[in-house]
Design a protein around this motif. Structure first.
Motif, PDB file in Angstrom:
ATOM      1  N   GLY A  61       0.809  -1.216   0.000  1.00 34.11           N
ATOM      2  CA  GLY A  61       0.000   0.000   0.000  1.00 34.11           C
ATOM      3  C   GLY A  61       0.839   1.261   0.000  1.00 34.11           C
ATOM      4  N   ASP A  65       0.834   4.006  -2.803  1.00 38.61           N
ATOM      5  CA  ASP A  65       0.556   5.399  -2.443  1.00 38.61           C
ATOM      6  C   ASP A  65       1.611   6.353  -2.988  1.00 38.61           C
ATOM      7  OD1 ASP A  65      -1.841   5.214  -0.987  1.00 38.61           O
ATOM      8  OD2 ASP A  65      -0.781   4.591   0.830  1.00 38.61           O
ATOM      9  N   TRP A  77      -3.982   3.795   0.618  1.00 39.42           N
ATOM     10  CA  TRP A  77      -3.929   2.412   0.129  1.00 39.42           C
ATOM     11  C   TRP A  77      -3.299   1.504   1.165  1.00 39.42           C
ATOM     12  CZ3 TRP A  77      -7.134   0.526  -2.970  1.00 39.42           C
ATOM     13  CH2 TRP A  77      -7.544   1.177  -4.123  1.00 39.42           C
ATOM     14  N   ALA A  78      -2.337   2.007   1.918  1.00 37.69           N
ATOM     15  CA  ALA A  78      -1.706   1.193   2.961  1.00 37.69           C
ATOM     16  C   ALA A  78      -2.749   0.763   3.991  1.00 37.69           C
ATOM     17  CB  ALA A  78      -0.570   1.959   3.622  1.00 37.69           C
ATOM     18  N   PHE A  81      -5.128  -1.841   2.349  1.00 38.47           N
ATOM     19  CA  PHE A  81      -4.531  -3.166   2.128  1.00 38.47           C
ATOM     20  C   PHE A  81      -4.237  -3.909   3.429  1.00 38.47           C
ATOM     21  CE2 PHE A  81      -2.683  -2.059  -2.321  1.00 38.47           C
ATOM     22  CZ  PHE A  81      -3.951  -2.159  -2.854  1.00 38.47           C
ATOM     23  N   GLY A 113     -11.467  -2.968   0.142  1.00 35.03           N
ATOM     24  CA  GLY A 113     -10.292  -2.131  -0.068  1.00 35.03           C
ATOM     25  C   GLY A 113     -10.598  -0.852  -0.823  1.00 35.03           C
ATOM     26  N   PHE A 117     -10.531   2.987   0.689  1.00 32.87           N
ATOM     27  CA  PHE A 117      -9.761   4.032   0.019  1.00 32.87           C
ATOM     28  C   PHE A 117     -10.663   5.233  -0.296  1.00 32.87           C
ATOM     29  CE2 PHE A 117      -8.108   6.081  -3.817  1.00 32.87           C
ATOM     30  CZ  PHE A 117      -6.831   6.400  -3.396  1.00 32.87           C
TER      31      PHE A 117
END
Length: 169
Positions: A61, A65, A77-78, A81, A113, A117
């Motif tokens: 992620g 990112d 995204w981190a 994920f 996910g 986001f």
């Protein structure tokens, strides 16, 4: 965690990330590209479990990112994920991986996910998209990920299983 598994995970995420940001924008459907990095995290979760997938999800992620053309706050995204890795890993611990459960896990993970986001973007006021536009992006993302699942997930799962078969879930 073995060195071979770490190297394999890095290679898998790097290839997926390179394809996702360089090749797949040319086949985008209404601006949405398949999330190959998410599929790698789900594949790792199904074979290695939640703990490994969460660590891999965070690292993947962060890379996603920071990869160009990133136009959002880093860390979104981190976060997504890490949650995807946990949920997919818990599903793998509770269910036998059949084609139906794998597709269901990918669909749920993609929805989760992409939704996380999008929702984190709304909270941070990062994108200038309305909620109906975000819903369309989530649906298209799930569709893309399901279409690519038969091509990507068997390879990813076989790679993670082959490196240490005695420790696979």
């Amino acid at each position: 965690m073995s060195t071979a598994r770490v190297v394999l995970a890095f290679v898998a995420v790097s290839v997926a990330l390179a394809l996702q940001v360089s090749v797949f924008p040319y086949v985008a459907w209404q601006g949405v590209v398949p999330n190959l990095v998410l599929l790698v995290v789900v594949g790792a979760a199904l074979v290695r479990g939640a703990q490994f997938a969460m660590v891999l999800g965070f690292a993947a992620g962060v890379l996603l990112d920071l990869a160009p053309p990133a136009d959002h706050v880093a860390g979104r995204w981190a976060l997504a994920f890490v949650v995807v890795g946990y949920v997919a890993g818990r599903v793998a611990a509770d269910l036998k991986p059949t084609p139906t459960t794998v597709l269901g896990t990918v669909a749920a993970s993609s929805f989760l996910g992409t939704s996380l986001f999008a929702l984190s973007g709304l909270v941070l006021r990062d994108p200038a998209l309305a909620v109906p536009d975000l819903l369309q992006v989530v649906v298209l993302s799930v569709a893309w990920d399901l279409v690519l699942t038969p091509f990507v997930l068997p390879l990813v799962m076989a790679m993670f299983h082959r490196i240490e078969p005695e420790r696979a879930t």
